[in-house]
Write a protein that holds these residues in place. Structure first.
Motif, PDB file in Angstrom:
ATOM      1  N   ASP A   1       0.870  -1.174   0.000  1.00  0.00           N
ATOM      2  CA  ASP A   1       0.000   0.000   0.000  1.00  0.00           C
ATOM      3  C   ASP A   1       0.906   1.222   0.000  1.00  0.00           C
ATOM      4  O   ASP A   1       1.452   1.600   1.035  1.00  0.00           O
ATOM      5  N   ASP A   2       1.071   1.869  -1.145  1.00  0.00           N
ATOM      6  CA  ASP A   2       2.130   2.865  -1.282  1.00  0.00           C
ATOM      7  C   ASP A   2       1.630   4.066  -2.070  1.00  0.00           C
ATOM      8  O   ASP A   2       0.565   4.047  -2.685  1.00  0.00           O
ATOM      9  N   ASN A   3       2.443   5.141  -2.057  1.00  0.00           N
ATOM     10  CA  ASN A   3       2.124   6.332  -2.842  1.00  0.00           C
ATOM     11  C   ASN A   3       3.413   7.029  -3.241  1.00  0.00           C
ATOM     12  O   ASN A   3       4.468   6.810  -2.633  1.00  0.00           O
TER      13      ASN A   3
ATOM     14  N   GLY B   1      -0.264   1.747  -4.851  1.00  0.00           N
ATOM     15  CA  GLY B   1      -0.558   0.438  -4.286  1.00  0.00           C
ATOM     16  C   GLY B   1      -0.399  -0.641  -5.337  1.00  0.00           C
ATOM     17  O   GLY B   1      -0.847  -0.492  -6.479  1.00  0.00           O
TER      18      GLY B   1
ATOM     19  N   TYR C   1      -0.079  -2.901 -10.540  1.00  0.00           N
ATOM     20  CA  TYR C   1      -0.585  -1.763  -9.785  1.00  0.00           C
ATOM     21  C   TYR C   1      -2.102  -1.832  -9.666  1.00  0.00           C
ATOM     22  O   TYR C   1      -2.797  -2.343 -10.561  1.00  0.00           O
ATOM     23  N   ASP C   2      -2.612  -1.288  -8.556  1.00  0.00           N
ATOM     24  CA  ASP C   2      -4.059  -1.345  -8.289  1.00  0.00           C
ATOM     25  C   ASP C   2      -4.812  -0.193  -8.936  1.00  0.00           C
ATOM     26  O   ASP C   2      -5.873  -0.393  -9.540  1.00  0.00           O
ATOM     27  N   ALA C   3      -4.298   1.040  -8.793  1.00  0.00           N
ATOM     28  CA  ALA C   3      -5.049   2.229  -9.211  1.00  0.00           C
ATOM     29  C   ALA C   3      -4.703   2.700 -10.612  1.00  0.00           C
ATOM     30  O   ALA C   3      -5.415   3.532 -11.173  1.00  0.00           O
TER      31      ALA C   3
ATOM     32  N   GLN D   1       2.617  -0.268   5.482  1.00  0.00           N
ATOM     33  CA  GLN D   1       2.251  -0.274   4.070  1.00  0.00           C
ATOM     34  C   GLN D   1       2.509  -1.613   3.386  1.00  0.00           C
ATOM     35  O   GLN D   1       2.364  -1.717   2.169  1.00  0.00           O
TER      36      GLN D   1
ATOM     37  N   ASP E   1       9.664   7.737  -3.418  1.00  0.00           N
ATOM     38  CA  ASP E   1       8.907   6.649  -2.820  1.00  0.00           C
ATOM     39  C   ASP E   1       9.791   6.030  -1.743  1.00  0.00           C
ATOM     40  O   ASP E   1      10.748   5.317  -2.064  1.00  0.00           O
TER      41      ASP E   1
ATOM     42  N   ARG F   1       0.256  13.857  -6.074  1.00  0.00           N
ATOM     43  CA  ARG F   1       0.314  12.597  -5.331  1.00  0.00           C
ATOM     44  C   ARG F   1      -0.347  11.493  -6.146  1.00  0.00           C
ATOM     45  O   ARG F   1      -1.397  11.710  -6.756  1.00  0.00           O
ATOM     46  N   TYR F   2       0.271  10.325  -6.110  1.00  0.00           N
ATOM     47  CA  TYR F   2      -0.212   9.199  -6.903  1.00  0.00           C
ATOM     48  C   TYR F   2      -0.315   7.957  -6.023  1.00  0.00           C
ATOM     49  O   TYR F   2       0.553   7.681  -5.198  1.00  0.00           O
ATOM     50  N   ASP F   3      -1.404   7.222  -6.216  1.00  0.00           N
ATOM     51  CA  ASP F   3      -1.601   5.952  -5.519  1.00  0.00           C
ATOM     52  C   ASP F   3      -0.772   4.880  -6.218  1.00  0.00           C
ATOM     53  O   ASP F   3      -1.031   4.542  -7.380  1.00  0.00           O
TER      54      ASP F   3
END
Length: 308
Positions: free
Chosen positions: A45-47, A62, A103-105, A294, A259, A58-60
């Motif tokens: 779980d990261d950004n 995850g 990546y999730d998003a 995370q 990151d 800012r970017y997701d």
């Protein structure tokens, strides 16, 4: 290996030369060949952040990271290095790693294929061990359905890891407790690239990590000549230095993305060792649970070592 080395010391009390030689052959630790394999499944779980034109972006980030690895090596060694009851084991290894990053998003995924080579040395004396490992990884990153990337990117990682511990409670049957310490250093390079007037510069990733841990278990003979050794380990890891960053240059403007990984994380492990000196075989299986703010995941490994 320490347990087998300690049990081999009984050979010194045998007065018949031929019987002593047979006993020593039974407890030989080297030369040997070994192989192991495993898998790791991590949920990160990261950004990422960057600043440009007076604004903060800012970017997701995850993502899911799956890793599969196979390794094999050859051990050599020499006894009586600094004292009559110690041993130095050294060897070389090679292997392959396959990873999948999704990546999730954002609609991005990558396949990473890597070959590895390394060398190691371990000093054993009584309950003490000190292990040093060097590895080099040479791989390719293949983007999946990502037109803004080249077909592949080359990557190289070099790492040095030092582990040490002392086993209290004896090296024969019965319970034991073992404090553990680790320092790991790695350096990673990913090739830069340009596409349609934009360029990406990956900063070289240098990291130093440390660990304090405690292993507890017990040893018993489950049948004649075979020792069964279940154990549990708790570890506290810390990031001593290092972070990830990359610079995107577009139309003369630099966007620097940073990151930083988790600074601390925990690891709880359970496993079992089997070794049979008469069969000149040792087998292990181990599973780890990794957790942090995370990061969450599991890792499983198993392997075999055979002397000749």
């Amino acid at each position: 290996m320490r347990a087998v080395l300690a049990r081999g010391s009984v050979c010194d009390d045998i007065y018949n030369p031929q019987e002593r030689i047979r006993c020593q052959d039974l407890y030989d630790l080297v030369p040997a060949v070994w192989a192991r394999g495993g898998g790791t499944w991590l949920d990160l779980d990261d950004n990422g952040t960057t600043k440009a034109n007076g604004r903060t972006y800012r970017y997701d980030l995850g993502r899911d990271l799956d890793i599969w690895q196979v390794e094999s090596g050859v051990d050599f060694g020499k006894e009586d290095i600094l004292s009559p009851d110690d041993m130095l084991v050294f060897g070389v290894l090679g292997g392959a790693v396959e990873s999948s990053l999704e990546y999730d998003a954002i609609a991005r995924s990558f396949e990473i294929s890597t070959l590895e080579a390394g060398a190691y040395a371990t000093y054993l004396r009584g309950g003490f061990f000190f292990d040093t490992l060097f590895k080099a990884f040479f791989g390719t990153v293949e983007p999946t359905a990502s037109v803004e990337y080249p077909e592949t990117l080359d990557t190289q990682t070099y790492g040095l890891r030092m582990d040490s511990g002392y086993r209290f409670g004896g090296l024969k049957d019965g319970p034991f407790v073992e404090p553990l310490g680790t320092v790991a250093i790695s350096w990673t390079h990913v090739d830069d690239f340009s596409h349609q007037g934009n360029s990406i510069d990956f900063a070289d990733d240098e990291q130093v990590r440390g660990r304090l841990g405690l292993r507890m278990g017990t040893s018993s003979q489950i049948w004649e000549g075979t020792t069964f050794e279940p154990f549990v380990t708790g570890s506290f890891w810390g990031l001593l230095s290092g972070e990830h960053s990359a610079t995107l240059t577009s139309r003369g403007t630099d966007f620097v993305f940073t990151d930083k990984p988790d600074e601390v994380w925990g690891e709880v492990s359970g496993g079992v060792n089997f070794f049979n000196p008469e069969a000149q075989t040792a087998v292990f299986a181990k599973i780890d649970y990794i957790f942090a703010d995370q990061t969450e995941g599991i890792s499983a490994r198993g392997g075999m070592r055979l002397t000749w």
